[in-house]
Scaffold this motif. Structure first.
Motif, short mmCIF file in Angstrom:
data_model
loop_
_atom_site.label_atom_id
_atom_site.label_comp_id
_atom_site.label_asym_id
_atom_site.label_seq_id
_atom_site.Cartn_x
_atom_site.Cartn_y
_atom_site.Cartn_z
N CYS A 102 0.81 -1.23 0.00
CA CYS A 102 0.00 0.00 0.00
C CYS A 102 0.84 1.28 0.00
O CYS A 102 0.30 2.37 -0.14
N HIS A 103 2.15 1.13 0.19
CA HIS A 103 3.10 2.25 0.17
C HIS A 103 2.90 3.26 1.29
O HIS A 103 3.43 4.37 1.25
N GLU A 104 2.13 2.86 2.31
CA GLU A 104 1.98 3.71 3.49
C GLU A 104 3.22 3.57 4.37
O GLU A 104 3.92 2.56 4.34
N LYS A 105 3.47 4.60 5.18
CA LYS A 105 4.64 4.58 6.05
C LYS A 105 4.49 3.50 7.12
O LYS A 105 3.44 3.37 7.75
N ILE A 106 5.57 2.74 7.32
CA ILE A 106 5.57 1.70 8.35
C ILE A 106 5.76 2.32 9.72
O ILE A 106 5.19 1.87 10.71
N GLY A 107 6.54 3.36 9.79
CA GLY A 107 6.78 4.02 11.08
C GLY A 107 8.22 3.85 11.52
O GLY A 107 8.83 2.79 11.33
N ILE A 108 8.75 4.89 12.12
CA ILE A 108 10.15 4.90 12.55
C ILE A 108 10.37 4.05 13.78
O ILE A 108 11.49 3.61 14.07
N ALA A 109 9.30 3.78 14.56
CA ALA A 109 9.45 3.02 15.80
C ALA A 109 10.00 1.63 15.54
O ALA A 109 10.81 1.12 16.32
N ASP A 110 9.55 1.00 14.44
CA ASP A 110 10.03 -0.34 14.10
C ASP A 110 11.54 -0.33 13.87
O ASP A 110 12.26 -1.18 14.40
N PHE A 111 11.99 0.63 13.08
CA PHE A 111 13.42 0.72 12.77
C PHE A 111 14.23 1.05 14.02
O PHE A 111 15.29 0.44 14.26
N LEU A 112 13.76 1.99 14.82
CA LEU A 112 14.49 2.40 16.02
C LEU A 112 14.59 1.26 17.03
O LEU A 112 15.64 1.08 17.67
N SER A 113 13.53 0.49 17.20
CA SER A 113 13.57 -0.63 18.14
C SER A 113 14.55 -1.70 17.67
O SER A 113 15.26 -2.30 18.48
N GLU A 114 14.60 -1.92 16.35
CA GLU A 114 15.52 -2.93 15.80
C GLU A 114 16.97 -2.50 15.95
O GLU A 114 17.80 -3.26 16.44
N ILE A 115 17.27 -1.27 15.53
CA ILE A 115 18.66 -0.82 15.58
C ILE A 115 19.13 -0.61 17.01
O ILE A 115 20.29 -0.89 17.35
N SER A 116 18.24 -0.13 17.89
CA SER A 116 18.61 0.11 19.28
C SER A 116 18.96 -1.18 20.00
O SER A 116 19.98 -1.28 20.69
N LEU A 117 18.10 -2.19 19.83
CA LEU A 117 18.35 -3.45 20.51
C LEU A 117 19.53 -4.19 19.87
O LEU A 117 20.26 -4.91 20.57
N ALA A 118 19.73 -3.99 18.57
CA ALA A 118 20.88 -4.61 17.90
C ALA A 118 22.19 -4.07 18.49
O ALA A 118 23.11 -4.83 18.82
N VAL A 119 22.27 -2.75 18.63
CA VAL A 119 23.47 -2.12 19.20
C VAL A 119 23.63 -2.53 20.67
O VAL A 119 24.75 -2.81 21.13
N ALA A 120 22.53 -2.57 21.41
CA ALA A 120 22.59 -2.95 22.82
C ALA A 120 23.09 -4.37 22.99
O ALA A 120 23.94 -4.66 23.85
N PHE A 121 22.59 -5.30 22.18
CA PHE A 121 23.03 -6.70 22.24
C PHE A 121 24.52 -6.80 21.90
O PHE A 121 25.26 -7.55 22.54
N LEU A 122 24.95 -6.07 20.87
CA LEU A 122 26.35 -6.10 20.47
C LEU A 122 27.25 -5.60 21.60
O LEU A 122 28.25 -6.25 21.95
N MET A 123 26.92 -4.45 22.16
CA MET A 123 27.77 -3.86 23.19
C MET A 123 27.75 -4.68 24.48
O MET A 123 28.79 -4.82 25.15
N MET A 124 26.59 -5.22 24.84
CA MET A 124 26.53 -6.06 26.03
C MET A 124 27.33 -7.34 25.84
O MET A 124 27.95 -7.84 26.78
N SER A 125 27.34 -7.86 24.62
CA SER A 125 28.13 -9.07 24.34
C SER A 125 29.61 -8.77 24.44
O SER A 125 30.39 -9.59 24.93
N TRP A 126 30.01 -7.60 23.98
CA TRP A 126 31.41 -7.21 24.07
C TRP A 126 31.83 -7.01 25.52
O TRP A 126 32.94 -7.40 25.92
N ALA A 127 30.94 -6.43 26.31
CA ALA A 127 31.28 -6.13 27.71
C ALA A 127 31.16 -7.33 28.62
O ALA A 127 31.90 -7.46 29.59
N TYR A 128 30.22 -8.24 28.33
CA TYR A 128 29.97 -9.38 29.22
C TYR A 128 30.49 -10.71 28.66
O TYR A 128 31.23 -11.44 29.32
N LEU A 129 30.03 -11.01 27.42
CA LEU A 129 30.29 -12.35 26.87
C LEU A 129 31.75 -12.58 26.49
O LEU A 129 32.33 -13.63 26.82
#
Length: 289
Positions: free
Chosen positions: A78-105
């Motif tokens: 339909c070409h309607e906007k999906i919303g920035i929240a989806d992208f922000l939640s994905e990229i935020s948690l991706a970076v958080a998982f990466l950094m936590m893995s570096w610091a802990y794992l």
């Protein structure tokens, strides 16, 4: 000590980044599903769908981060906007998982041979890492829900508090395994953090009659303070949350008279930053970076 090969290190971090992105997408979907249940609307079903045309999203359009960028944040149908929240939640948690893995794992893997001689300590360290990641997913659901609809579901808040309490107990257990460590001092340290973070939010909630702080915010702060288990980190969390809130929300508040700030996402953001830096900075100092 086992020296983790650079290639293996990169592979682990990339894998954790992608895993975080997957769970970020999952968190955003769960926020929508929770909202539909709260409004007693028809369930969204098993598969991801566009919230505008309600057509099922194909797997190749559902790849975290990548699909949003390729489609420029719009539905293919339909070409309607999906919303920035989806992208922000994905990229935020991706970076958080990466950094936590570096610091802990990675430190755990690097010192695996030494830690293997103390199976209980190894188990506790791994448990702290895993439970913290689980908590990040729950917090992301809360952050998305609060950002979109200005509410924090009580059931999810209770779950966050329980998980935060688990992290706190695991950290105290880890402290008790260190020779000469002041366990009770660690407990007092954590409780001071609860007073600083949750107490401040509770006072603002009561004093402002929910104008500056919602009723769920102080419960969210309680969960965060328990997981941090440190008064200094708790202090930094409330500082960063307010700083982010001022910087991001102030322009909107100046434009609109009755502009209402949803503080939950800023609390979660401050917590993630402090949690990551609180463990990464000592590592940076040790490695001389």
């Amino acid at each position: 000590m086992i020296m983790v090969d650079m290639t293996v290190t990169v592979m682990i971090l990339v894998m954790m980044f992608f895993l975080g992105a997957v769970f970020g997408s999952f968190a955003c979907c769960q926020a929508w599903r929770w909202r539909y249940q709260a409004l007693k609307k028809k369930d969204l079903g098993q598969w991801s769908v566009c919230m505008h045309c309600h057509k099922r999203i194909k797997w190749y359009d559902n790849v975290p981060i990548v699909s949003w960028l390729v489609l420029r944040g719009r539905c293919r149908n339909c070409h309607e906007k999906i919303g920035i929240a989806d992208f922000l939640s994905e990229i935020s948690l991706a970076v958080a998982f990466l950094m936590m893995s570096w610091a802990y794992l990675l430190p755990i893997l690097t010192n695996w041979s030494a830690l293997a001689r103390y199976p209980e300590l190894l188990a506790v360290k791994l448990a702290i890492f895993v439970v913290t990641l689980v908590m990040l997913v729950v917090l992301m659901v809360l952050a998305v829900y609060d950002a979109k609809w200005g509410e924090l579901p009580v059931v999810l808040l209770i779950l966050a508090i329980v998980i935060g309490g688990m992290v706190f107990l695991l950290k105290i257990k880890e402290l008790s395994m260190v020779d000469g460590a002041d366990v009770w001092g660690g407990v007092v340290n954590a409780m001071i953090g609860v007073v600083i973070l949750a107490g401040t939010c509770f006072v603002l909630y009561k004093a402002s009659h929910e104008k500056l702080m919602g009723g769920g915010d102080w419960l969210l702060a309680l969960a965060l303070a328990l997981a941090l288990a440190d008064w200094w980190l708790a202090l930094w969390t409330i500082f960063l949350a307010n700083l982010l809130g001022d910087v991001i929300a102030l322009p909107g508040a100046l434009k609109k008279k009755n502009f209402k700030v949803h503080f939950g996402p800023f609390l979660v953001a401050g917590f993630v930053i402090v949690m990551v830096l609180g463990n990464c900075l000592p590592l940076l100092i040790q490695t001389g970076l």
